[in-house]
Design a protein around this motif. Structure first.
Motif, PDB file in Angstrom:
ATOM      1  N   LYS A 298     -29.664   1.445  59.266  1.00 24.85           N
ATOM      2  CA  LYS A 298     -30.238   2.736  59.644  1.00 24.85           C
ATOM      3  C   LYS A 298     -31.196   2.598  60.820  1.00 24.85           C
ATOM      4  O   LYS A 298     -31.238   3.457  61.709  1.00 24.85           O
ATOM      5  N   GLU A 299     -31.963   1.510  60.844  1.00 26.00           N
ATOM      6  CA  GLU A 299     -32.881   1.262  61.968  1.00 26.00           C
ATOM      7  C   GLU A 299     -32.097   1.114  63.267  1.00 26.00           C
ATOM      8  O   GLU A 299     -32.485   1.640  64.316  1.00 26.00           O
ATOM      9  N   VAL A 300     -30.988   0.380  63.212  1.00 25.76           N
ATOM     10  CA  VAL A 300     -30.173   0.141  64.410  1.00 25.76           C
ATOM     11  C   VAL A 300     -29.548   1.451  64.891  1.00 25.76           C
ATOM     12  O   VAL A 300     -29.604   1.782  66.084  1.00 25.76           O
ATOM     13  N   HIS A 305     -29.002   6.292  68.425  1.00 27.33           N
ATOM     14  CA  HIS A 305     -28.571   7.671  68.218  1.00 27.33           C
ATOM     15  C   HIS A 305     -29.765   8.498  67.738  1.00 27.33           C
ATOM     16  O   HIS A 305     -30.572   8.927  68.540  1.00 27.33           O
ATOM     17  N   SER A 306     -29.901   8.715  66.450  1.00 26.41           N
ATOM     18  CA  SER A 306     -31.033   9.464  65.910  1.00 26.41           C
ATOM     19  C   SER A 306     -31.179   9.156  64.429  1.00 26.41           C
ATOM     20  O   SER A 306     -30.256   8.619  63.801  1.00 26.41           O
ATOM     21  N   ASP A 311     -28.888   8.778  58.801  1.00 25.29           N
ATOM     22  CA  ASP A 311     -28.734   9.303  57.440  1.00 25.29           C
ATOM     23  C   ASP A 311     -27.276   9.674  57.161  1.00 25.29           C
ATOM     24  O   ASP A 311     -26.734   9.384  56.086  1.00 25.29           O
ATOM     25  N   GLU A 312     -26.629  10.308  58.144  1.00 14.76           N
ATOM     26  CA  GLU A 312     -25.233  10.705  57.984  1.00 14.76           C
ATOM     27  C   GLU A 312     -24.321   9.486  57.882  1.00 14.76           C
ATOM     28  O   GLU A 312     -23.354   9.475  57.112  1.00 14.76           O
ATOM     29  N   ALA A 313     -24.635   8.458  58.678  1.00 15.79           N
ATOM     30  CA  ALA A 313     -23.823   7.235  58.656  1.00 15.79           C
ATOM     31  C   ALA A 313     -23.947   6.541  57.299  1.00 15.79           C
ATOM     32  O   ALA A 313     -22.957   6.028  56.759  1.00 15.79           O
ATOM     33  N   GLU A 314     -25.159   6.532  56.748  1.00 14.29           N
ATOM     34  CA  GLU A 314     -25.353   5.938  55.421  1.00 14.29           C
ATOM     35  C   GLU A 314     -24.548   6.704  54.373  1.00 14.29           C
ATOM     36  O   GLU A 314     -23.871   6.102  53.513  1.00 14.29           O
ATOM     37  N   LYS A 315     -24.589   8.028  54.441  1.00 17.28           N
ATOM     38  CA  LYS A 315     -23.853   8.868  53.496  1.00 17.28           C
ATOM     39  C   LYS A 315     -22.348   8.611  53.600  1.00 17.28           C
ATOM     40  O   LYS A 315     -21.654   8.451  52.592  1.00 17.28           O
TER      41      LYS A 315
END
Length: 400
Positions: A298-300, A305-306, A311-315
């Motif tokens: 998420k940090e990367v 990006h943002s 958050d969306e990528a994690e989901k």
């Protein structure tokens, strides 16, 4: 000088840095005296996008720029046509001028994520063809006189090729000379790069001392390497490109080995040294490495990006693996009916070589999404199929 300023310098010269030549104290004294310094990074345009390995050095350049150091980003449009032999067990494929410039098209925009190209202390963008393309044969001979064949043969990749009776081309000996001359032409105080560039950067230090009587400093950065010791990069097929989507970035970071977590936080994020120590203690105390790796991913993603994208990528990642599904942005690749799936995987560049593909088949690491493992390397695709290769690589195969 205030204690706060000294702490800032100490952090600048320690975080992510492997070595400083001639010494760390040499550069520290210059910074403490407030000397006007210039520092450059050279990048050969060998691909159409910068990757996270470049970003490690760009982040450190950003910190130096904030400290007041003059920054130069040098595009190796001349050296890129030749090819740096560093870490190569075979000669690089040469590129045309047009190919090199096409590859470099996005570099300034991507570097702008870290560097300021406007303002009072703006970074400069330069191209080394401006001086290297104008050198005469006499100039090259004069430059070569400052080095010996023995010095060049000390490089481990040349020794390996020599012992294996693989060819070492003469122009590959000239590459360090060209990179070294960049320092002379730019008349800089220092150069920064990955630790794999130490030989080339020290060649520039030699030329600066002999041709200009100047003590150039060299900063080598740590490299992000995989569990096998291979650096992250295009040729090892495991680089996070700055052009990757949030989902692609997230998935690639999650595929890193647990042993890369701490170096990933140090080199690829803006997380503080103190917080990294806390993460280190969490790992020692039994925190699930996967949970910490999610934070790293998420940090990367947030850096390029943002936070919302992270958050969306994690989901998306969680849903994909909990349901054994396949992400929407997985690559779609065409195959002829009956074509061996191992050949499709190699053509799609999901693996670096057919040898790696065979290993994954032997380990049972190739499977149909929602279906069984594919263990037969001679398996031919006769219908559209979604496959998983390894832990985090997916492919949608469309049969034509």
């Amino acid at each position: 000088m205030t204690l706060e300023k000294k702490d800032e310098i100490d952090n600048l010269l320690n975080h992510g840095i492997e070595q400083i030549y001639p010494t760390r104290d040499f550069l520290k004294a210059k910074l403490e005296r407030g000397e006007k310094l210039s520092l450059y990074l050279g990048i050969d345009p060998t691909g159409p996008s910068l990757h996270i390995g470049h970003a490690i050095v760009l982040k450190k350049l950003r910190d130096f720029q904030r400290f007041g150091v003059k920054i130069i980003l040098l595009i190796g449009d001349f050296t890129g046509m030749i090819g740096d032999p560093t870490d190569k067990t075979a000669v690089r494929k040469t590129q045309t001028k047009e190919e090199v410039l096409a590859n470099a098209k996005l570099y300034k925009k991507q570097a702008s994520l870290f560097l300021q190209f406007s303002g009072a202390n703006k970074a400069e963008l330069k191209y080394n063809s401006k001086w290297l393309s104008k050198m005469s044969f006499e100039d090259v001979v004069h430059l070569a006189s400052h080095f010996t064949v023995q010095q060049m043969l000390e490089r481990d990749m040349f020794q390996k090729r020599f012992s294996e009776q693989k060819p070492i081309h003469l122009h590959e000996f000239l590459y360090p000379l060209m990179q070294g001359y960049d320092s002379v032409a730019l008349d800089v105080d220092g150069e920064i790069g990955g630790n794999d560039q130490t030989f080339n950067m020290l060649a520039g230090r030699t030329l600066m001392k002999q041709l200009k009587g100047k003590e150039k400093f060299v900063i080598t950065m740590k490299l992000l390497a995989d569990s096998g010791g291979l650096k992250m990069g295009k040729t090892t097929n495991n680089a996070v490109s700055l052009a990757d989507s949030p989902n692609e970035m997230f998935g690639k970071v999650m595929s890193w080995s647990d042993g890369m977590i701490l170096s990933g936080f140090e080199l690829c994020t803006d997380v503080s040294s103190l917080e990294i120590e806390n993460i280190k203690n969490d790992l020692k105390n039994g925190t699930n490495p996967k949970d910490i790796k999610v934070r790293l991913a998420k940090e990367v993603v947030a850096l390029y990006h943002s936070s919302r994208d992270a958050d969306e990528a994690e989901k998306n990642f969680t849903e994909t693996f909990s349901r054994k599904g396949i992400s929407d942005d997985a690559e779609v690749f065409s195959a002829a009916s009956g074509e061996k799936i191992i050949d499709v995987i190699v053509r799609a560049k999901l693996v670096a070589s057919k040898t790696e593909a065979r290993r994954l088949f032997d380990e049972g690491a190739v499977s149909e999404i929602g279906g069984e493992k594919i263990t037969d390397q001679a398996f031919g695709v006769t219908k559209d199929i979604n496959v998983k290769v390894g832990k985090h690589r997916f492919l949608k195969i469309k049969v034509s």
